[in-house]
Design a protein around this motif. Structure first.
Motif, short mmCIF file in Angstrom:
data_model
loop_
_atom_site.label_atom_id
_atom_site.label_comp_id
_atom_site.label_asym_id
_atom_site.label_seq_id
_atom_site.Cartn_x
_atom_site.Cartn_y
_atom_site.Cartn_z
N UNK A 142 0.85 -1.20 0.00
CA UNK A 142 0.00 0.00 0.00
C UNK A 142 0.88 1.25 0.00
N UNK A 143 1.91 1.15 0.80
CA UNK A 143 2.86 2.25 0.91
C UNK A 143 3.54 2.51 -0.45
N UNK A 144 3.84 1.41 -1.15
CA UNK A 144 4.50 1.56 -2.46
C UNK A 144 3.56 2.22 -3.47
N UNK A 145 2.28 1.92 -3.34
CA UNK A 145 1.29 2.56 -4.23
C UNK A 145 1.32 4.07 -4.03
N UNK A 146 1.31 4.47 -2.79
CA UNK A 146 1.36 5.91 -2.47
C UNK A 146 2.65 6.52 -3.00
N UNK A 147 3.70 5.77 -2.89
CA UNK A 147 5.02 6.22 -3.36
C UNK A 147 4.96 6.47 -4.87
N UNK A 148 4.35 5.52 -5.58
CA UNK A 148 4.28 5.68 -7.03
C UNK A 148 3.39 6.86 -7.42
N UNK A 149 2.32 7.05 -6.68
CA UNK A 149 1.45 8.21 -6.96
C UNK A 149 2.25 9.50 -6.79
N UNK A 150 3.03 9.55 -5.73
CA UNK A 150 3.86 10.74 -5.49
C UNK A 150 4.87 10.93 -6.60
N UNK A 151 5.51 9.82 -6.99
CA UNK A 151 6.51 9.90 -8.07
C UNK A 151 5.89 10.44 -9.35
N UNK A 152 4.70 9.94 -9.64
CA UNK A 152 4.04 10.31 -10.90
C UNK A 152 3.77 11.81 -10.98
N UNK A 153 3.64 12.43 -9.85
CA UNK A 153 3.36 13.87 -9.87
C UNK A 153 4.59 14.68 -10.29
N UNK A 154 5.73 14.03 -10.38
CA UNK A 154 6.94 14.72 -10.83
C UNK A 154 7.56 13.92 -11.98
N UNK A 155 7.39 14.45 -13.20
CA UNK A 155 7.79 13.68 -14.39
C UNK A 155 9.24 13.23 -14.34
N UNK A 156 10.09 14.14 -13.90
CA UNK A 156 11.52 13.86 -13.87
C UNK A 156 11.82 12.70 -12.92
N UNK A 157 11.24 12.82 -11.74
CA UNK A 157 11.47 11.78 -10.74
C UNK A 157 10.91 10.44 -11.21
N UNK A 158 9.75 10.52 -11.85
CA UNK A 158 9.14 9.27 -12.30
C UNK A 158 10.00 8.59 -13.36
N UNK A 159 10.54 9.41 -14.27
CA UNK A 159 11.40 8.84 -15.31
C UNK A 159 12.62 8.17 -14.67
N UNK A 160 13.11 8.77 -13.60
CA UNK A 160 14.32 8.27 -12.96
C UNK A 160 14.05 7.02 -12.10
N UNK A 161 12.95 7.06 -11.39
CA UNK A 161 12.74 6.03 -10.36
C UNK A 161 11.51 5.14 -10.59
N UNK A 162 10.70 5.48 -11.57
CA UNK A 162 9.40 4.84 -11.73
C UNK A 162 9.42 3.32 -11.83
N UNK A 163 10.55 2.76 -12.32
CA UNK A 163 10.59 1.30 -12.51
C UNK A 163 11.17 0.53 -11.33
N UNK A 164 11.63 1.26 -10.33
CA UNK A 164 12.42 0.60 -9.28
C UNK A 164 11.70 -0.53 -8.56
N UNK A 165 10.46 -0.27 -8.18
CA UNK A 165 9.72 -1.30 -7.41
C UNK A 165 9.64 -2.58 -8.24
N UNK A 166 9.36 -2.42 -9.55
CA UNK A 166 9.27 -3.60 -10.41
C UNK A 166 10.63 -4.26 -10.59
N UNK A 167 11.66 -3.44 -10.75
CA UNK A 167 13.00 -4.03 -10.95
C UNK A 167 13.41 -4.81 -9.71
#
Ligand code: ARG
Ligand code: ASP
Length: 719
Positions: free
Chosen positions: A356-381
């Protein structure tokens, strides 16, 4: 960023992405980051009084204990408590020193020990203490200008810089330095230490008091153990403790802890300075699942089987009780912890909570394009790596727990593998003679300490688990074919067969083999079935598991490190607590009762409860006779008023044992020695409502010193 989860009716706040709840803080940084929160919790000291390089501070009274060659490889913690070099720690942290000093004539473990005068204090060879002189941030010095270099060059450059920095600080045996990585390598701090080499044992209670209730009570609350030992540092004329010498006199420490006479009340502030080993607060939900379903699950299964065999044998045989005390205590300590961790992961739904916490984390990441591009795949990796690791972690657990460190005879057989290497390179007589002498000594120790019949039963139980849980010939020795061929699928019969046909089942046969050894006889060893089974675990590990596991773990480590970076970036200056890494840390909280799903337990225990436990189950809760006699003479009221242990929600982990527990003014009120199993998952997720560290009350230590050990001089020196 604080997320709260309602789970099973209990509000738990996950510390992994939240700030402040729990955390093992770096003492040099509390002034900037933590001191306000500490004051809010009740602290009455300034940050400088806890850590300073300009004036004496509490950190000068605290030391890491080490036993090996590396003085920064701490197994636990100790503290100065007098201006004459007295040191206090746990009994279980000094137990190997006490063990080594004991003989059947002077059994200090059984009877306890007190040196009536200083000349009777016993040198604890091999036990070293290290005090932090200063902590320095060396991140920039190490990392500057490395971008752009190849991975290999950058690692080499980094390592040679680190060596240079550390070497500058290490002078003789007196000073040592160590650089450790924080936040998965985002930060590097160096600790510089003063090292004490001449440490002596001054007093210790009998083990029945120190470990009251033994494994039955280990990781349990309520608890009634006097887990303490008192040591003293000795130094030369220049007040340096470089080596043991009869000429040395008591060391004069820079600072020592004042001992409180007052005790504590519920909700009082408590603080711990010590050297916690490892925590893994930032594992993802997928990794958490692996901990429960692979690491803990199989460790509990295998250790449980081993403990069953040992306990069954120990019940009826006093001799075996002693012989297997150490194997049993070590195995059980981890067994009980892993079991409690697994239960807590389920009880608190931690995998789901992390997801659940990771979901919130991803939502937060998505709000910042740059951060999402950098970190968006980490949980899956990370999940991908953990998927790949599942099988290897299971194999590793089996090879280690059921094999290499399973039955003591397996690691004993491993010691003979050197003969194989010597035969291969046709080593000269002189080298062979040396090896023969070494093995004779190993044989003497092994057969004195262990019982071949118990060994056979452990091997049978663990081989069965290994064979039934590990599929594929690739991971198995051909020796398992004998289960069908010679034993009709019965693993006890299988063990009978291999032991009957092995010289390891008989000390003198093995001695004869070693005495008469020449290289042309190596096949006798190679074909010995007990040796073959044992060594197969080592070979499987080396050839089929280790390298692949390391490769994926390295990849995992890289993603995990980036994940921690991303969390701290997202926290926008909000601080995260760095995972424990054996460096000096401060943690704080309050003295509180423990509320479990079914019950509420008081925040302290008393002597009356101890007597009740003993009276109901005298064997399980055995005590020295004279102690029982003397406490029976006390009034019930007095026994009720004699506190023994207390608990708090201060965050601790393995390695914190022996750490001083301090009150709001930095005075010693107790010694940390354990945690209550209910919240032991705090290595992964600190749950303030559930996490409770356990301390022995310093007033009970005084009581034991006065009433049992009659250590009046020592009491005068400390109080
Ligand atoms: N569980 C404690 C720690 O992990 C050890 C406590 C020692 N006492 C005992 N009864 N085994 O090291
Ligand atoms: N008993 C542990 C130790 O020896 C402490 C803990 O794990 O809480 O450090």
């Amino acid at each position: 960023m604080k997320l709260k989860f309602f789970l099973l009716g209990i509000v738990i706040s996950l510390a992994s992405v939240c700030k402040a709840d729990g955390g093992l803080w770096i003492p040099s940084l509390i002034k900037r980051l933590k001191i306000e929160d500490m004051h809010k919790a009740g602290l009455k000291l300034s940050a400088e009084e806890i850590y300073s390089i300009n004036q004496k501070s509490l950190k000068d009274a605290v030391m890491g204990i080490s036993y090996g060659t590396n003085p920064a490889s701490f197994s636990s913690t100790a503290s100065f408590i007098s201006e004459t070099g007295l040191v206090i720690t746990n009994h279980h942290c000094a137990i190997s020193a006490l063990h080594k000093l004991s003989t059947s004539e002077h059994n200090y473990l059984k009877n306890g020990f007190y040196a009536e005068s200083m000349d009777k204090e016993l040198y604890a060879k091999g036990l070293k203490l290290s005090r932090v002189i200063r902590i320095e941030d060396v991140t920039k010095k190490l990392s500057a200008g490395l971008t752009g270099l190849s991975e290999r060059d950058s690692i080499n450059r980094f390592n040679s810089r680190a060596k240079k920095i550390v070497d500058k600080e290490i002078t003789g045996k007196n000073y040592y330095a160590k650089i450790r990585s924080y936040f998965g390598g985002a930060q590097y701090l160096m600790e510089v230490y003063e090292v004490y080499h001449d440490v002596r044992v001054v007093a210790a209670p009998p083990i029945e008091l120190a470990r009251f209730g033994g494994e039955e009570d280990n990781w349990q609350w309520p608890r009634h153990s006097a887990d303490f030992a008192i040591l003293r540092v000795y130094a030369d004329k220049e007040n340096k403790s470089i080596e043991h010498s009869k000429e040395n006199s008591p060391y004069k420490p820079v600072n020592f802890l004042k001992v409180s006479k007052k005790g504590y009340k519920q909700a009082d502030y408590a603080m711990i300075l010590g050297f916690p080993g490892t925590t893994k607060q930032y594992v993802t939900s997928r990794a958490m699942k692996q901990v429960a379903e692979i690491k803990n699950h199989y460790s509990v299964m295998i250790r449980g089987a081993k403990l069953d065999v040992i306990n069954k044998n120990r019940e009826s045989n006093e001799d075996l009780w002693l012989k297997y005390a150490d194997v049993m205590a070590k195995s059980s300590n981890v067994y009980l912890r892993d079991k409690a961790e697994k239960e807590a992961i389920e009880r608190f739904n931690l995998v789901e909570a992390k997801a659940k916490q990771e979901k919130e984390y991803l939502i937060k990441l998505k709000s910042d394009k740059k951060l999402f591009a950098k970190y968006g795949n980490l949980i899956d990796s990370i999940a991908n790596c953990v998927d790949q690791l599942d099988k290897l972690e299971k194999l590793n657990t089996f090879v280690m727990e059921a094999g290499i460190s399973g039955a003591p005879i397996t690691s004993f057989c491993g010691k003979f593998d050197m003969l194989n290497a010597l035969a291969r390179r046709k080593a000269k007589d002189k080298r062979v003679k040396y090896e023969q002498a070494r093995l004779r000594e190993e044989i003497r120790k092994f057969y004195d300490q262990y019982d071949i019949n118990v060994e056979k039963q452990i091997v049978a139980a663990l081989a069965e688990l290994y064979d039934k849980n590990i599929d594929g010939k690739y991971y198995k020795s051909s020796i398992f074919n004998l289960v069908k061929e010679k034993a009709d699928g019965d693993y006890n019969k299988f063990a009978d067969y291999i032991f009957e046909n092995s010289f390891f089942s008989d000390k003198w046969k093995l001695r004869k083999f070693v005495d008469e050894y020449t290289h042309d006889k190596i096949s006798l060893l190679q074909n010995d079935p007990v040796f073959k089974l044992s060594i197969s675990y080592y070979l499987i590990n080396r050839d089929q598991i280790m390298r692949q596991r390391m490769k994926i773990r390295k990849k995992y480590g890289k993603f995990h490190k980036q994940y921690i970076h991303s969390l701290s970036e997202l926290a926008n200056g909000d601080l995260l607590a760095s995972d424990a890494n054996r460096s000096l840390r401060v943690s704080y909280g309050n003295i509180l009762p423990l509320k479990t799903t079914n019950e509420t337990y008081s925040y302290y225990t008393n002597l009356e409860e101890l007597l009740v436990k003993h009276t109901k189950q005298p064997k399980l809760y055995s005590l020295p006779e004279t102690f029982v006699k003397s406490i029976k003479e006390m009034s019930t009221k007095k026994r009720e008023n004699t506190h023994i242990c207390f608990i708090s929600n201060v965050h601790t982990t393995g390695g914190n044992s022996g750490s001083a527990v301090l009150d709001s003014k930095g005075r010693l009120i107790g010694l940390n020695f354990d945690r209550a199993s209910y919240g032991v998952i705090s290595d992964y997720v600190y749950i303030p409502e559930a996490a409770r560290q356990i301390s022995v009350d310093v007033r009970y230590i005084k009581f034991i010193l006065e009433d049992y050990l009659k250590a009046d001089n020592l009491v005068k020196e400390i109080w």
